[in-house]
Design an enzyme around this catalytic site. Structure first.
Site, PDB file in Angstrom:
ATOM      1  N   CYS A   1      36.305  39.511  38.365  1.00 36.05           N
ATOM      2  CA  CYS A   1      35.898  38.689  39.506  1.00 36.05           C
ATOM      3  C   CYS A   1      34.478  38.153  39.284  1.00 36.05           C
ATOM      4  CB  CYS A   1      35.940  39.544  40.773  1.00 36.05           C
ATOM      5  SG  CYS A   1      35.265  38.703  42.218  1.00 36.05           S
TER       6      CYS A   1
ATOM      7  N   CYS B   1      32.106  39.811  42.169  1.00 37.95           N
ATOM      8  CA  CYS B   1      31.654  41.206  42.182  1.00 37.95           C
ATOM      9  C   CYS B   1      31.899  41.958  40.878  1.00 37.95           C
ATOM     10  CB  CYS B   1      32.322  41.964  43.334  1.00 37.95           C
ATOM     11  SG  CYS B   1      34.053  42.392  42.999  1.00 37.95           S
TER      12      CYS B   1
ATOM     13  N   CYS C   1      40.645  39.007  44.101  1.00 37.25           N
ATOM     14  CA  CYS C   1      39.959  40.233  43.701  1.00 37.25           C
ATOM     15  C   CYS C   1      40.318  41.321  44.707  1.00 37.25           C
ATOM     16  CB  CYS C   1      38.446  40.005  43.673  1.00 37.25           C
ATOM     17  SG  CYS C   1      37.520  41.542  43.401  1.00 37.25           S
TER      18      CYS C   1
ATOM     19  N   CYS D   1      36.614  42.751  46.383  1.00 39.45           N
ATOM     20  CA  CYS D   1      35.726  42.064  47.341  1.00 39.45           C
ATOM     21  C   CYS D   1      36.446  41.003  48.180  1.00 39.45           C
ATOM     22  CB  CYS D   1      34.531  41.425  46.626  1.00 39.45           C
ATOM     23  SG  CYS D   1      34.937  39.921  45.709  1.00 39.45           S
TER      24      CYS D   1
ATOM     25  N   ASP E   1      29.927  29.775  15.067  1.00 30.09           N
ATOM     26  CA  ASP E   1      30.661  31.044  15.146  1.00 30.09           C
ATOM     27  C   ASP E   1      32.159  30.742  15.259  1.00 30.09           C
ATOM     28  OD1 ASP E   1      31.895  33.382  15.978  1.00 30.09           O
ATOM     29  OD2 ASP E   1      30.299  33.950  17.367  1.00 30.09           O
TER      30      ASP E   1
END
Length: 412
Positions: A201, A204, A217, A220, A338
């Site tokens: 999430c 949170c 979520c 929260c 990368d």
């Protein structure tokens, strides 16, 4: 608004003229379009130039990790139904390139501007947009891009209290988190095929629950908002529940999603969905993407895929096996150096396709395909890879600079 209601200051005019001269010199020297160097010179002479050029325009900003160049083209095409448009159609999407594009559009009414994710907040401050389209956020250029959650936070802070109408993808939790700080958001159910950047999430840090197409979520309560626009098969559903057919020459589900977001943007400016979607038919290829070119008696379709999300969408639109596939990967400055992201791509989706691998980092890609149990050959050049393929159609998938190399080689 009339195009010249707010004449530029003498300094701004000088900056525009100097920028155009430098761009022309760069083009004459064969160094590309010159838009970035021209814009840099112009901004040095007048640091407020972007704001000045945008002040007589109704501005739309488009930002995302994937699909922003195409969506910018679709929106520009739709808004031409309502008036002249200036746009950075070639994808130069940082302040210098944007400044160059706007300097060429003195008679325009609308500015439709693609913006690199990292520059969105600053460009929004300068251009006072009427509308901002946020499509998705996923990992890209791992060596220098902030982690996606930080990028979402950057958007959230930069757009807090913005007067712009935000058109945002309800299916991407990171985009929803970023857009939720704005008072005026229109949610579009545009879908999200690549979910691996949104399992925690953004609010949170809790674990995201993803039943079906929904998400929330459990800790929260942060959850998917109810969309007012939606992509449904080959149609866009508007806020009244009417279904409008999508007319595109561009392939794949991702482009239908881009069309749905574009229709929502067009509606903000009074262009009805039917008109907007019909006009999008004009867009055949975007800076060479999706073009089919004849090369050595084969038909090569050129497809750009810069990161795991883009590769996943691209695999979903290629012709079925045994259509040959050529993959090309570089890791130059513009790509990000990368290449560990190659391990996030599910190459088993290419099973049954004969594969040739080219590009600067062909050996990195070869190792990845070996682990995925794919049948492939490593080639030195595009010409060699094409010669190994039977006559007919070949799907060519490349990341950013590899794609530019391909276009130069095939004369596109």
């Amino acid at each position: 608004m009339s195009g010249n209601s707010d004449p530029l200051t003498p300094r701004a005019k000088l900056a525009v003229t100097a920028g155009k001269a430098v761009a022309a010199a760069s083009r004459a020297a064969g160094r590309g379009s010159g838009s970035v160097i021209g814009g840099r010179v112009a901004l040095k002479l007048d640091p407020d130039l972007l704001a000045r050029l945008a002040q007589h325009l109704d501005v739309v900003l488009v930002s995302a990790t994937n699909g922003k160049t195409t969506t910018t083209r679709l929106i520009a095409e739709a808004l031409r139904a309502a008036g002249p448009v200036v746009s950075n159609a070639l994808g130069a999407n940082m302040p210098a390139g944007i400044t160059s594009a706007l300097a060429g559009g003195s008679d325009a009414r609308y500015g439709v501007i693609e913006v690199d994710e990292k520059y969105l907040a600053g460009v929004a401050r300068d251009t006072d947009p009427k509308c901002i389209a946020l499509l998705n956020l996923s990992r890209d250029q791992l060596d220098r891009a902030a982690e996606t959650r930080m990028l979402a936070e950057n958007w959230r802070e930069g757009l807090a209290g913005s007067k712009a109408v935000i058109i945002a993808n309800a299916d991407d939790p990171l985009v929803v988190w970023a857009a939720s700080s704005s008072p005026n958001v229109i949610w579009v159910a545009a879908g999200q095929m690549w979910k691996d950047d949104a399992w925690s999430c953004p609010s949170c840090g809790g674990v995201m629950q993803r039943p079906g197409d929904d998400w929330f979520c459990g800790e929260c309560g942060f959850r998917r908002p109810t969309p007012s626009w939606a992509l449904s098969g080959d149609h866009v559903l508007d806020p009244h529940g009417s279904a409008w057919p999508i007319h595109l020459q561009l392939p794949g589900r991702a482009n239908k999603a881009n069309a749905a977001s574009s229709a929502a943007v067009a509606a903000v400016f009074g262009v009805p969905p039917q008109v907007a979607l019909e006009r999008m038919w004009q867009v055949q290829a975007v800076a060479g993407r999706y073009d089919v070119v004849r090369f050595q008696e084969r038909d090569l379709r050129l497809l750009l895929a810069k990161n795991p999300a883009g590769w996943l969408e691209t695999f979903s639109l290629i012709d079925p096996p045994p259509t040959p596939v050529i993959l090309s990967v570089n890791a130059r400055g513009a790509d990000g150096t990368d290449t560990s992201w190659l391990w996030d791509v599910d190459y088993t989706r290419l099973s049954g396709h004969p594969i040739c691998v080219i590009g600067d980092r062909r050996l990195d890609l070869a190792v990845r395909l070996e682990v995925a149990n794919q049948n492939f050959q490593v080639c030195e050049t595009l010409d060699q890879a094409v010669q190994l393929s039977p006559p007919g159609r070949i799907e060519v998938i490349a990341n950013y600079t590899a794609f530019q190399d391909l276009r130069r080689r095939v004369g596109n």
